[in-house]
Design a protein around this motif. Sequence first.
Motif, PDB file in Angstrom:
ATOM      1  N   LYS A 179      34.869  32.167  34.379  1.00 13.06           N
ATOM      2  CA  LYS A 179      33.883  31.694  35.336  1.00 13.06           C
ATOM      3  C   LYS A 179      33.455  32.828  36.258  1.00 13.06           C
ATOM      4  CE  LYS A 179      35.108  26.804  35.464  1.00 13.06           C
ATOM      5  NZ  LYS A 179      35.379  25.631  36.346  1.00 13.06           N
ATOM      6  N   GLU A 180      32.305  32.636  36.881  1.00 18.33           N
ATOM      7  CA  GLU A 180      31.804  33.636  37.799  1.00 18.33           C
ATOM      8  C   GLU A 180      32.605  33.629  39.097  1.00 18.33           C
ATOM      9  OE1 GLU A 180      27.106  33.806  36.412  1.00 18.33           O
ATOM     10  OE2 GLU A 180      27.643  33.082  38.401  1.00 18.33           O
ATOM     11  N   ARG A 181      32.613  34.782  39.732  1.00 21.96           N
ATOM     12  CA  ARG A 181      33.261  34.889  41.028  1.00 21.96           C
ATOM     13  C   ARG A 181      32.421  34.141  42.062  1.00 21.96           C
ATOM     14  NH1 ARG A 181      35.642  40.692  42.556  1.00 21.96           N
ATOM     15  NH2 ARG A 181      36.461  40.288  40.460  1.00 21.96           N
ATOM     16  N   GLU A 182      33.062  33.268  42.820  1.00 25.43           N
ATOM     17  CA  GLU A 182      32.327  32.454  43.776  1.00 25.43           C
ATOM     18  C   GLU A 182      32.788  32.725  45.208  1.00 25.43           C
ATOM     19  OE1 GLU A 182      32.976  28.262  43.419  1.00 25.43           O
ATOM     20  OE2 GLU A 182      35.150  28.420  43.475  1.00 25.43           O
ATOM     21  N   GLY A 183      31.847  32.655  46.114  1.00 24.44           N
ATOM     22  CA  GLY A 183      32.151  32.848  47.518  1.00 24.44           C
ATOM     23  C   GLY A 183      32.839  31.633  48.097  1.00 24.44           C
ATOM     24  N   VAL A 184      33.856  31.888  48.903  1.00 24.08           N
ATOM     25  CA  VAL A 184      34.639  30.819  49.517  1.00 24.08           C
ATOM     26  C   VAL A 184      34.340  30.726  51.010  1.00 24.08           C
ATOM     27  CG1 VAL A 184      36.980  30.077  50.050  1.00 24.08           C
ATOM     28  CG2 VAL A 184      36.461  31.043  47.801  1.00 24.08           C
ATOM     29  N   ALA A 185      34.448  31.862  51.700  1.00 22.29           N
ATOM     30  CA  ALA A 185      34.227  31.881  53.143  1.00 22.29           C
ATOM     31  C   ALA A 185      33.838  33.289  53.552  1.00 22.29           C
ATOM     32  CB  ALA A 185      35.480  31.434  53.892  1.00 22.29           C
ATOM     33  N   ALA A 186      33.021  33.376  54.581  1.00 15.47           N
ATOM     34  CA  ALA A 186      32.574  34.675  55.076  1.00 15.47           C
ATOM     35  C   ALA A 186      32.538  34.646  56.594  1.00 15.47           C
ATOM     36  CB  ALA A 186      31.195  35.022  54.528  1.00 15.47           C
ATOM     37  N   ILE A 187      32.739  35.825  57.184  1.00 16.75           N
ATOM     38  CA  ILE A 187      32.705  35.940  58.631  1.00 16.75           C
ATOM     39  C   ILE A 187      31.988  37.220  59.008  1.00 16.75           C
ATOM     40  CG2 ILE A 187      34.986  37.061  58.743  1.00 16.75           C
ATOM     41  CD1 ILE A 187      35.423  35.447  61.378  1.00 16.75           C
ATOM     42  N   ARG A 188      31.111  37.106  59.984  1.00 16.22           N
ATOM     43  CA  ARG A 188      30.380  38.260  60.470  1.00 16.22           C
ATOM     44  C   ARG A 188      31.133  38.875  61.640  1.00 16.22           C
ATOM     45  NH1 ARG A 188      24.414  36.656  61.889  1.00 16.22           N
ATOM     46  NH2 ARG A 188      25.405  36.070  63.861  1.00 16.22           N
ATOM     47  N   SER A 189      30.791  40.091  61.978  1.00 18.80           N
ATOM     48  CA  SER A 189      31.524  40.799  63.015  1.00 18.80           C
ATOM     49  C   SER A 189      31.488  40.082  64.375  1.00 18.80           C
ATOM     50  CB  SER A 189      30.981  42.221  63.171  1.00 18.80           C
ATOM     51  OG  SER A 189      29.568  42.223  63.247  1.00 18.80           O
ATOM     52  N   ASP A 190      30.485  39.260  64.613  1.00 17.94           N
ATOM     53  CA  ASP A 190      30.414  38.523  65.887  1.00 17.94           C
ATOM     54  C   ASP A 190      31.144  37.190  65.830  1.00 17.94           C
ATOM     55  OD1 ASP A 190      27.080  36.966  65.735  1.00 17.94           O
ATOM     56  OD2 ASP A 190      28.763  36.969  64.338  1.00 17.94           O
ATOM     57  N   GLY A 191      31.774  36.898  64.689  1.00 16.19           N
ATOM     58  CA  GLY A 191      32.554  35.679  64.558  1.00 16.19           C
ATOM     59  C   GLY A 191      31.848  34.523  63.879  1.00 16.19           C
ATOM     60  N   THR A 192      30.577  34.680  63.548  1.00 17.96           N
ATOM     61  CA  THR A 192      29.859  33.629  62.829  1.00 17.96           C
ATOM     62  C   THR A 192      30.457  33.459  61.443  1.00 17.96           C
ATOM     63  OG1 THR A 192      27.827  34.175  64.016  1.00 17.96           O
ATOM     64  CG2 THR A 192      27.613  32.882  62.004  1.00 17.96           C
ATOM     65  N   THR A 193      30.658  32.204  61.040  1.00 17.21           N
ATOM     66  CA  THR A 193      31.301  31.928  59.761  1.00 17.21           C
ATOM     67  C   THR A 193      30.410  31.106  58.839  1.00 17.21           C
ATOM     68  OG1 THR A 193      32.359  29.953  60.666  1.00 17.21           O
ATOM     69  CG2 THR A 193      33.616  32.006  60.757  1.00 17.21           C
ATOM     70  N   ASN A 194      30.751  31.131  57.574  1.00 18.93           N
ATOM     71  CA  ASN A 194      30.050  30.358  56.560  1.00 18.93           C
ATOM     72  C   ASN A 194      31.061  29.970  55.504  1.00 18.93           C
ATOM     73  OD1 ASN A 194      28.017  29.192  55.030  1.00 18.93           O
ATOM     74  ND2 ASN A 194      27.378  31.109  54.094  1.00 18.93           N
ATOM     75  N   TYR A 195      30.992  28.730  55.024  1.00 16.68           N
ATOM     76  CA  TYR A 195      31.954  28.238  54.054  1.00 16.68           C
ATOM     77  C   TYR A 195      31.249  27.594  52.864  1.00 16.68           C
ATOM     78  CZ  TYR A 195      35.400  28.642  57.821  1.00 16.68           C
ATOM     79  OH  TYR A 195      36.221  29.108  58.824  1.00 16.68           O
ATOM     80  N   ALA A 196      31.884  27.713  51.724  1.00 17.77           N
ATOM     81  CA  ALA A 196      31.438  26.944  50.572  1.00 17.77           C
ATOM     82  C   ALA A 196      31.752  25.476  50.827  1.00 17.77           C
ATOM     83  CB  ALA A 196      32.158  27.423  49.317  1.00 17.77           C
ATOM     84  N   SER A 197      30.909  24.604  50.301  1.00 16.25           N
ATOM     85  CA  SER A 197      31.089  23.179  50.554  1.00 16.25           C
ATOM     86  C   SER A 197      32.419  22.658  50.015  1.00 16.25           C
ATOM     87  CB  SER A 197      29.936  22.386  49.933  1.00 16.25           C
ATOM     88  OG  SER A 197      29.843  22.642  48.539  1.00 16.25           O
TER      89      SER A 197
END
Length: 125
Positions: free
Chosen positions: A43-61
Amino acid sequence: QVQLQESGGGSVQSGGSLTLSCTASGYTYDNYCMAWFRQVPGKEREGVAAIRSDGTTNYASSVKGRFTISQDNAKNTVTLQMNSLKPEDTAMYYCAALWGYIGYPSLHRYEYTDWGQGTQVTVSS
């Protein structure tokens, strides 16, 4: 050259918790985005969670509400706290970094330039 070193993988039963850490060494930037990806064979590599240097985050559903990404700027470390783990979370987990980045935290693997070697997470039912 930046190096990323992951740690903290292992085996756990369904419903359990694990904490992954990623430490960056070498030259680093003030603005960055760091993320965790995962991949299972075939399977392809999938993004789980990310964080920017200012603390903003993003998550996979698929992990929202169960996983938490955080950072310790003084230690150049990003941590992924994984709770309520499921067998489908079993994968090789990779840390990734994107330097000089000020956009929304990305979960797209092709945007990241530096990668760690990966750490295995296995969740048994």
